[in-house]
Design a protein around this motif. Sequence first.
Motif, PDB file in Angstrom:
ATOM      1  N   ASP A   1      -8.358   7.534  -5.989  1.00 52.25           N
ATOM      2  CA  ASP A   1      -8.706   6.113  -5.973  1.00 52.25           C
ATOM      3  C   ASP A   1      -8.434   5.492  -7.344  1.00 52.25           C
ATOM      4  N   LYS A   2      -7.498   4.572  -7.393  1.00 49.09           N
ATOM      5  CA  LYS A   2      -7.135   3.893  -8.633  1.00 49.09           C
ATOM      6  C   LYS A   2      -7.443   2.394  -8.572  1.00 49.09           C
ATOM      7  N   PHE A   3      -8.354   2.023  -7.668  1.00 41.54           N
ATOM      8  CA  PHE A   3      -8.638   0.602  -7.499  1.00 41.54           C
ATOM      9  C   PHE A   3      -9.146  -0.046  -8.785  1.00 41.54           C
ATOM     10  N   ALA A   4     -10.099   0.582  -9.454  1.00 40.62           N
ATOM     11  CA  ALA A   4     -10.653  -0.011 -10.678  1.00 40.62           C
ATOM     12  C   ALA A   4      -9.574  -0.181 -11.738  1.00 40.62           C
ATOM     13  N   GLU A   5      -8.709   0.829 -11.866  1.00 40.29           N
ATOM     14  CA  GLU A   5      -7.620   0.720 -12.835  1.00 40.29           C
ATOM     15  C   GLU A   5      -6.631  -0.379 -12.439  1.00 40.29           C
ATOM     16  N   ALA A   6      -6.391  -0.520 -11.146  1.00 41.22           N
ATOM     17  CA  ALA A   6      -5.468  -1.555 -10.680  1.00 41.22           C
ATOM     18  C   ALA A   6      -6.026  -2.942 -10.960  1.00 41.22           C
ATOM     19  N   VAL A   7      -7.319  -3.128 -10.739  1.00 39.22           N
ATOM     20  CA  VAL A   7      -7.947  -4.424 -11.042  1.00 39.22           C
ATOM     21  C   VAL A   7      -7.802  -4.741 -12.522  1.00 39.22           C
ATOM     22  N   ALA A   8      -8.076  -3.757 -13.377  1.00 42.71           N
ATOM     23  CA  ALA A   8      -7.978  -3.975 -14.822  1.00 42.71           C
ATOM     24  C   ALA A   8      -6.539  -4.281 -15.234  1.00 42.71           C
TER      25      ALA A   8
ATOM     26  N   VAL B   1      -8.806  14.098   4.802  1.00 45.00           N
ATOM     27  CA  VAL B   1      -7.773  13.121   4.475  1.00 45.00           C
ATOM     28  C   VAL B   1      -7.570  13.090   2.967  1.00 45.00           C
ATOM     29  N   VAL B   2      -6.366  13.402   2.523  1.00 42.61           N
ATOM     30  CA  VAL B   2      -5.987  13.193   1.135  1.00 42.61           C
ATOM     31  C   VAL B   2      -5.427  11.772   1.091  1.00 42.61           C
ATOM     32  N   GLY B   3      -6.284  10.841   0.718  1.00 42.02           N
ATOM     33  CA  GLY B   3      -5.938   9.423   0.800  1.00 42.02           C
ATOM     34  C   GLY B   3      -5.571   8.844  -0.553  1.00 42.02           C
ATOM     35  N   LEU B   4      -4.636   7.901  -0.540  1.00 47.02           N
ATOM     36  CA  LEU B   4      -4.166   7.250  -1.761  1.00 47.02           C
ATOM     37  C   LEU B   4      -4.588   5.790  -1.720  1.00 47.02           C
ATOM     38  N   TYR B   5      -5.439   5.388  -2.667  1.00 46.36           N
ATOM     39  CA  TYR B   5      -6.024   4.046  -2.643  1.00 46.36           C
ATOM     40  C   TYR B   5      -5.902   3.379  -4.011  1.00 46.36           C
TER      41      TYR B   5
ATOM     42  N   ARG C   1       0.814  -1.216   0.000  1.00 44.71           N
ATOM     43  CA  ARG C   1       0.000   0.000   0.000  1.00 44.71           C
ATOM     44  C   ARG C   1       0.849   1.269   0.000  1.00 44.71           C
ATOM     45  N   ASP C   2       2.169   1.136   0.012  1.00 40.36           N
ATOM     46  CA  ASP C   2       3.049   2.295   0.050  1.00 40.36           C
ATOM     47  C   ASP C   2       3.149   2.946  -1.334  1.00 40.36           C
TER      48      ASP C   2
ATOM     49  N   ALA D   1     -13.113  -7.260  -8.806  1.00 45.99           N
ATOM     50  CA  ALA D   1     -13.553  -5.960  -8.311  1.00 45.99           C
ATOM     51  C   ALA D   1     -14.696  -6.078  -7.315  1.00 45.99           C
ATOM     52  N   ARG D   2     -15.101  -7.308  -6.993  1.00 46.94           N
ATOM     53  CA  ARG D   2     -16.202  -7.491  -6.053  1.00 46.94           C
ATOM     54  C   ARG D   2     -15.821  -6.964  -4.675  1.00 46.94           C
ATOM     55  N   ARG D   3     -16.830  -6.773  -3.834  1.00 49.85           N
ATOM     56  CA  ARG D   3     -16.595  -6.250  -2.495  1.00 49.85           C
ATOM     57  C   ARG D   3     -15.607  -7.127  -1.731  1.00 49.85           C
ATOM     58  N   GLY D   4     -14.650  -6.479  -1.087  1.00 50.37           N
ATOM     59  CA  GLY D   4     -13.692  -7.201  -0.263  1.00 50.37           C
ATOM     60  C   GLY D   4     -12.441  -7.621  -0.992  1.00 50.37           C
ATOM     61  N   ALA D   5     -12.415  -7.464  -2.319  1.00 55.02           N
ATOM     62  CA  ALA D   5     -11.244  -7.883  -3.074  1.00 55.02           C
ATOM     63  C   ALA D   5     -10.076  -6.934  -2.818  1.00 55.02           C
ATOM     64  N   ARG D   6      -8.873  -7.421  -3.046  1.00 52.53           N
ATOM     65  CA  ARG D   6      -7.664  -6.627  -2.921  1.00 52.53           C
ATOM     66  C   ARG D   6      -6.804  -6.853  -4.152  1.00 52.53           C
ATOM     67  N   VAL D   7      -5.996  -5.864  -4.486  1.00 48.82           N
ATOM     68  CA  VAL D   7      -5.043  -6.001  -5.588  1.00 48.82           C
ATOM     69  C   VAL D   7      -3.665  -6.126  -4.966  1.00 48.82           C
ATOM     70  N   HIS D   8      -3.164  -7.326  -4.874  1.00 49.91           N
ATOM     71  CA  HIS D   8      -1.876  -7.572  -4.220  1.00 49.91           C
ATOM     72  C   HIS D   8      -0.769  -7.529  -5.272  1.00 49.91           C
ATOM     73  N   ASP D   9      -0.431  -6.324  -5.684  1.00 55.15           N
ATOM     74  CA  ASP D   9       0.557  -6.161  -6.751  1.00 55.15           C
ATOM     75  C   ASP D   9       1.233  -4.804  -6.568  1.00 55.15           C
ATOM     76  N   PRO D  10       2.564  -4.748  -6.610  1.00 53.46           N
ATOM     77  CA  PRO D  10       3.266  -3.477  -6.385  1.00 53.46           C
ATOM     78  C   PRO D  10       2.975  -2.426  -7.442  1.00 53.46           C
ATOM     79  N   ARG D  11       2.430  -2.835  -8.598  1.00 53.72           N
ATOM     80  CA  ARG D  11       2.126  -1.858  -9.648  1.00 53.72           C
ATOM     81  C   ARG D  11       0.908  -1.010  -9.310  1.00 53.72           C
ATOM     82  N   ALA D  12       0.068  -1.492  -8.389  1.00 56.45           N
ATOM     83  CA  ALA D  12      -1.198  -0.810  -8.126  1.00 56.45           C
ATOM     84  C   ALA D  12      -0.988   0.633  -7.665  1.00 56.45           C
ATOM     85  N   MET D  13      -0.203   0.831  -6.605  1.00 60.47           N
ATOM     86  CA  MET D  13      -0.034   2.176  -6.056  1.00 60.47           C
ATOM     87  C   MET D  13       0.726   3.109  -7.004  1.00 60.47           C
ATOM     88  N   ARG D  14       1.487   2.539  -7.928  1.00 61.62           N
ATOM     89  CA  ARG D  14       2.231   3.382  -8.868  1.00 61.62           C
ATOM     90  C   ARG D  14       1.339   3.969  -9.955  1.00 61.62           C
TER      91      ARG D  14
END
Length: 369
Positions: free
Chosen positions: A314-321, A291-295, A202-203, A331-344
């Motif tokens: 919020d870049k969650f949808a883009e990270a899933v794609a 809060v300026v949050g990064l997700y 998440r960093d 992208a269903r509720r509760g899912a996570r994107v466990h990939d270092p590319r997501a936050m970038r």
Amino acid sequence: MPPHPEHDRAAAPRTICLVRLSALGDVVMVSPLIKMIRREWPAAKITWVIGKAAHPAVASLGRLGVEFVVIDKPRGVRDYLALRRRLAGRHFDALLCLQASWRANLIYPCIRARRKIGYGRDRAKDCHAWFVRETLPPPPGPAHILDGFLQFGEALGGARAAEDCEGAWGLEPPPEARAWADGALPAGPWLAVAPCASKAERDWPASGWATVATHAWRAHRLPAVLLGGPAARDAATAAEIRALLPPDCPVADLTGRTDVPRLLAALERCGLLLAPDTGAAHIARAFDRPVVGLYAVAPSSRTGPYRRTEYCVDKFAEAVALVHGPGSAKARRGARVHDPRAMRLIRAEEVCAALDRAAAVPPPFKLKV
């Protein structure tokens, strides 16, 4: 199994026990549930079994009559038996099983209660259903974690009210932590920057934090204060951010100096927070700070500052794609994107724009200065 139909508002609970051991942000988000219970049943006795590490964040709720049973994380049979002995002779009207994990699930048989309410299939794990007698229905549509906590109050027969969740949630740092913050952050307002989440996925890169902190100072005269724990990753990230800041950009580095009480005191004095998906975001929300949050690993609609995601990137949808492909069921509720590319996927200019919007709104609170 569903709640029993005879359990309604007419049967006011007199004694309520709830279990939520961790994590820091989740514990903070239980606060509105406590407010809801106290508002609905002013005479009810509330007992909260909580982990030692997270307890200082909500200890001030003791003034609302909350009894805390503070424990270390159970590591074996002896620990569970010790808790059972500690609560021997007590029988609660309701046990709210707010945590679905093996460590927490094994606590529930140690507590006697007429009703044991837990999660349904949509949120249960580690055989959670074996340890409860009633289960909550799935929330309507995608729901925030805090909405799930409030469902427990509804299962008792209560009703939600705006006052439970809007504004500040009633948390306070202890006087000694406030005194420390007076010396550490003598002038304000500050931009709090908490760059490290509990999980490295998440960093965000240190260069991004430095770019936004520089913009905050040059555009809004907001000096940055770095907050973080004692871990080596926190210290290394703070050092890298400091090295990337230009000489004209002031910064206070409190990394490694902010235990939970001091973290509360520091965030109470700051004008707004810049952070990824971390417990500090929920503490800032509890103080009604923007809060300026990064997700990107998870959606801000589920794990972000409750009902205050207007300044989140919020870049969650883009990270899933990116990671799982367009239209993925991930992208269903509760899912996570466990990939270092997501936050970038998050760009510094987007975060600067979100900070501009947050800094332009007059604060609805009075800073502790």
